[in-house]
Write a protein that holds these residues in place. Sequence first.
Motif, PDB file in Angstrom:
ATOM      1  N   LEU A   1      24.276 -16.900  -9.670  1.00  0.00           N
ATOM      2  CA  LEU A   1      23.690 -18.070 -10.325  1.00  0.00           C
ATOM      3  C   LEU A   1      23.794 -19.315  -9.456  1.00  0.00           C
ATOM      4  CD1 LEU A   1      25.081 -17.629 -13.959  1.00  0.00           C
ATOM      5  CD2 LEU A   1      22.845 -16.944 -13.081  1.00  0.00           C
ATOM      6  N   PHE A   2      24.575 -19.258  -8.371  1.00  0.00           N
ATOM      7  CA  PHE A   2      24.822 -20.419  -7.524  1.00  0.00           C
ATOM      8  C   PHE A   2      24.129 -20.250  -6.173  1.00  0.00           C
ATOM      9  CE2 PHE A   2      28.268 -20.378 -10.534  1.00  0.00           C
ATOM     10  CZ  PHE A   2      28.504 -21.715 -10.812  1.00  0.00           C
TER      11      PHE A   2
ATOM     12  N   VAL B   1      23.799 -25.668  -6.147  1.00  0.00           N
ATOM     13  CA  VAL B   1      22.779 -25.560  -7.196  1.00  0.00           C
ATOM     14  C   VAL B   1      23.173 -24.435  -8.147  1.00  0.00           C
ATOM     15  CG1 VAL B   1      20.332 -25.247  -7.689  1.00  0.00           C
ATOM     16  CG2 VAL B   1      21.025 -26.314  -5.545  1.00  0.00           C
ATOM     17  N   LEU B   2      23.058 -24.693  -9.459  1.00  0.00           N
ATOM     18  CA  LEU B   2      23.352 -23.697 -10.487  1.00  0.00           C
ATOM     19  C   LEU B   2      22.093 -23.440 -11.313  1.00  0.00           C
ATOM     20  CD1 LEU B   2      25.172 -21.966 -12.371  1.00  0.00           C
ATOM     21  CD2 LEU B   2      25.766 -24.089 -13.564  1.00  0.00           C
ATOM     22  N   ARG B   3      21.749 -22.180 -11.455  1.00  0.00           N
ATOM     23  CA  ARG B   3      20.580 -21.796 -12.259  1.00  0.00           C
ATOM     24  C   ARG B   3      20.979 -21.621 -13.718  1.00  0.00           C
ATOM     25  NH1 ARG B   3      18.691 -16.670 -13.641  1.00  0.00           N
ATOM     26  NH2 ARG B   3      20.082 -15.669 -12.115  1.00  0.00           N
ATOM     27  N   LEU B   4      20.202 -22.246 -14.621  1.00  0.00           N
ATOM     28  CA  LEU B   4      20.393 -22.086 -16.058  1.00  0.00           C
ATOM     29  C   LEU B   4      19.248 -21.237 -16.592  1.00  0.00           C
ATOM     30  CD1 LEU B   4      21.403 -25.722 -17.090  1.00  0.00           C
ATOM     31  CD2 LEU B   4      22.917 -23.788 -16.649  1.00  0.00           C
ATOM     32  N   GLY B   5      19.503 -19.940 -16.762  1.00  0.00           N
ATOM     33  CA  GLY B   5      18.423 -19.036 -17.153  1.00  0.00           C
ATOM     34  C   GLY B   5      17.340 -19.050 -16.093  1.00  0.00           C
ATOM     35  N   ASN B   6      16.099 -19.056 -16.544  1.00  0.00           N
ATOM     36  CA  ASN B   6      14.981 -19.164 -15.608  1.00  0.00           C
ATOM     37  C   ASN B   6      14.097 -20.351 -15.962  1.00  0.00           C
ATOM     38  OD1 ASN B   6      13.738 -18.128 -13.265  1.00  0.00           O
ATOM     39  ND2 ASN B   6      12.125 -17.165 -14.499  1.00  0.00           N
ATOM     40  N   ILE B   7      14.743 -21.394 -16.566  1.00  0.00           N
ATOM     41  CA  ILE B   7      13.964 -22.552 -17.000  1.00  0.00           C
ATOM     42  C   ILE B   7      14.485 -23.869 -16.456  1.00  0.00           C
ATOM     43  CG2 ILE B   7      13.143 -21.478 -19.127  1.00  0.00           C
ATOM     44  CD1 ILE B   7      15.379 -22.978 -20.600  1.00  0.00           C
ATOM     45  N   ALA B   8      15.730 -23.925 -16.001  1.00  0.00           N
ATOM     46  CA  ALA B   8      16.301 -25.202 -15.561  1.00  0.00           C
ATOM     47  C   ALA B   8      17.383 -24.950 -14.531  1.00  0.00           C
ATOM     48  CB  ALA B   8      16.870 -25.983 -16.748  1.00  0.00           C
TER      49      ALA B   8
ATOM     50  N   PRO C   1      23.302 -18.173  -0.075  1.00  0.00           N
ATOM     51  CA  PRO C   1      24.356 -17.760  -1.016  1.00  0.00           C
ATOM     52  C   PRO C   1      25.637 -18.541  -0.747  1.00  0.00           C
ATOM     53  CG  PRO C   1      23.282 -15.856  -0.011  1.00  0.00           C
ATOM     54  CD  PRO C   1      22.827 -17.064   0.756  1.00  0.00           C
ATOM     55  N   LEU C   2      26.529 -18.532  -1.718  1.00  0.00           N
ATOM     56  CA  LEU C   2      27.812 -19.198  -1.533  1.00  0.00           C
ATOM     57  C   LEU C   2      28.573 -18.563  -0.384  1.00  0.00           C
ATOM     58  CD1 LEU C   2      29.030 -19.570  -5.234  1.00  0.00           C
ATOM     59  CD2 LEU C   2      28.051 -21.340  -3.775  1.00  0.00           C
TER      60      LEU C   2
ATOM     61  N   PHE D   1      17.005 -14.716   6.940  1.00  0.00           N
ATOM     62  CA  PHE D   1      18.097 -13.765   7.095  1.00  0.00           C
ATOM     63  C   PHE D   1      19.243 -14.087   6.123  1.00  0.00           C
ATOM     64  CE2 PHE D   1      18.031 -17.196  10.170  1.00  0.00           C
ATOM     65  CZ  PHE D   1      19.254 -17.835   9.926  1.00  0.00           C
ATOM     66  N   TRP D   2      20.074 -13.062   5.841  1.00  0.00           N
ATOM     67  CA  TRP D   2      21.275 -13.217   5.013  1.00  0.00           C
ATOM     68  C   TRP D   2      20.962 -13.813   3.635  1.00  0.00           C
ATOM     69  CZ3 TRP D   2      23.834 -15.854   9.762  1.00  0.00           C
ATOM     70  CH2 TRP D   2      24.184 -14.888  10.688  1.00  0.00           C
ATOM     71  N   ASP D   3      19.846 -13.420   3.063  1.00  0.00           N
ATOM     72  CA  ASP D   3      19.456 -13.866   1.720  1.00  0.00           C
ATOM     73  C   ASP D   3      19.253 -15.374   1.619  1.00  0.00           C
ATOM     74  OD1 ASP D   3      19.418 -11.321   0.677  1.00  0.00           O
ATOM     75  OD2 ASP D   3      21.516 -11.383   0.034  1.00  0.00           O
ATOM     76  N   SER D   4      19.026 -16.034   2.720  1.00  0.00           N
ATOM     77  CA  SER D   4      18.724 -17.467   2.686  1.00  0.00           C
ATOM     78  C   SER D   4      17.219 -17.661   2.515  1.00  0.00           C
ATOM     79  CB  SER D   4      19.213 -18.159   3.958  1.00  0.00           C
ATOM     80  OG  SER D   4      18.595 -17.589   5.103  1.00  0.00           O
ATOM     81  N   VAL D   5      16.851 -18.813   1.958  1.00  0.00           N
ATOM     82  CA  VAL D   5      15.452 -19.100   1.649  1.00  0.00           C
ATOM     83  C   VAL D   5      15.095 -20.498   2.146  1.00  0.00           C
ATOM     84  CG1 VAL D   5      13.743 -19.389  -0.183  1.00  0.00           C
ATOM     85  CG2 VAL D   5      15.496 -17.623  -0.398  1.00  0.00           C
ATOM     86  N   LEU D   6      13.981 -20.596   2.846  1.00  0.00           N
ATOM     87  CA  LEU D   6      13.459 -21.886   3.297  1.00  0.00           C
ATOM     88  C   LEU D   6      12.326 -22.280   2.360  1.00  0.00           C
ATOM     89  CD1 LEU D   6      13.553 -24.112   5.499  1.00  0.00           C
ATOM     90  CD2 LEU D   6      11.745 -22.830   6.689  1.00  0.00           C
ATOM     91  N   SER D   7      12.416 -23.491   1.797  1.00  0.00           N
ATOM     92  CA  SER D   7      11.421 -23.961   0.837  1.00  0.00           C
ATOM     93  C   SER D   7      10.899 -25.322   1.260  1.00  0.00           C
ATOM     94  CB  SER D   7      12.047 -24.050  -0.565  1.00  0.00           C
ATOM     95  OG  SER D   7      11.130 -24.550  -1.504  1.00  0.00           O
TER      96      SER D   7
END
Length: 470
Positions: free
Chosen positions: A391-392, A432-439, A378-379, A310-316
């Motif tokens: 991105l965060f 967590v910050l996403r750098l493009g789709n590689i890192a 999400p933040l 829910f609420w755009d959260s993800v369990l991994s």
Amino acid sequence: MGTVHAKSLDPLPMHGRDLGVNPDDLMEPPEQEQESKQEVLENKDVVVQHVNIQGLGRTKEDLLGYEISDVFHAKNLIDVMKRAHVARLRLLRLGVFKEVEVLIDTSEGKDALPNGLDITFEVTEIKRLTGSYNTMVGNNEGSMVLGLKLPNVFGRAEKVTFQFSYGTKETSYGLSFFKPQPGYFERNFTLNLYKVTGQFPWSSLKETDRGLSAELNFPLGVTSHTLKWEGVWRELGCLARSASFAVREESGHSLKSALSHSMSIDSRNSAIFPNRGALLRINQELAGYTGGDASFLKEDFELQLNRKLFWDSVLSASLWGGMLYPLRGQPSCIADRFYLGGPTSVRGFGMYSIGPQSEGDYLGGEAYWAGGVHLYTPLPFRPGKGGFGDLFRTHFFLNAGNLCNLNYGEGPQAHLQRLAECIRWSYGAGIVLRLGNIARLELNYCVPMGVQSGDRICDGVQFGAGIRFL
């Protein structure tokens, strides 16, 4: 005569003889209006009679035939535009064209049919020599990369690349030749010649590799496979005078010749911030049977599952594991063993600072496992939603793992018991910050638990950067 630039999939306008519609019909009363544009385009039967390619220089036409042949199977205008769009993407994927434009026009000439179409691909080839400069992020290290590339060397999407990389822990340069199979770009062959010099401060070790490798990549069903042979001359030395005797014993020259196979299944929608899908990767490496000093069998795997909540959260959830089995009675080399710990694996511990060590130098292990459960959200209050804020992610995690050496004279039950002893684990939260789709970058507050004698911990704030995270 109408000409259409088919860069988008928007419906074509309905007018002129091209579609067999009389403009006067458009003036009829509303109750007698023609079908919608979409319906006319979908139901109008057409035949693609000719496909032309303009702008070719050194590229061979037979290569392109495989990529564009599917447009001849189109049955209506919408289908023509969709297939032409796919063909354009396939041409760009070859890496030999800077631009590709698609023109769709009615057929002309003696053999022209009333519903015939001609498609023209206008291409602009990439220069014979290109250069690049960029930065690259590895597992908790960064580097500057300079490259020279000779694309389309023999006219069938071959590529020769020279690359120099200078990083915080590693310096390398290499020459590679890439050759795809015509009509099947995912099936390709790569030949590499390289030299890599790396520093490993957690082991007080430096290593210089000079090697040659040949690699074949191909898909098989839903899986992707890589077959590889590598011959490498390795030179190990001490990084500091304070290096332990165990590290000094490993110093010197060795030759490794190894065959390896990698299989992966990846259904994730993103490699960095997936919210659904799974990843399974299995690697095998056999050294010693094609020559060289090193002789071992090495197996490892990686499993990741993702589920949106829910609420755009993800369990991994992630699970890694591996085992190295020395062959012919030879001990394993420090350069071939597994390492564990740090911001990209078991957080809260120093970089590769779990497991066997001697006088403060970590020696790696022949067997390991590591698992993690993560909750990404999400933040708070969603600042920058739909833009920079996406991105965060907020990150909550629980990690655990162990690294050790096994007595292969014992049975599997003893091995499992050994791996279950002295489990290190940690928990915490961060950003967590996403750098493009590689890192990605992580800034976490970590609480390490299950600490054993000799482990180096990072209790509190820990920063990590990399391309592969537990």
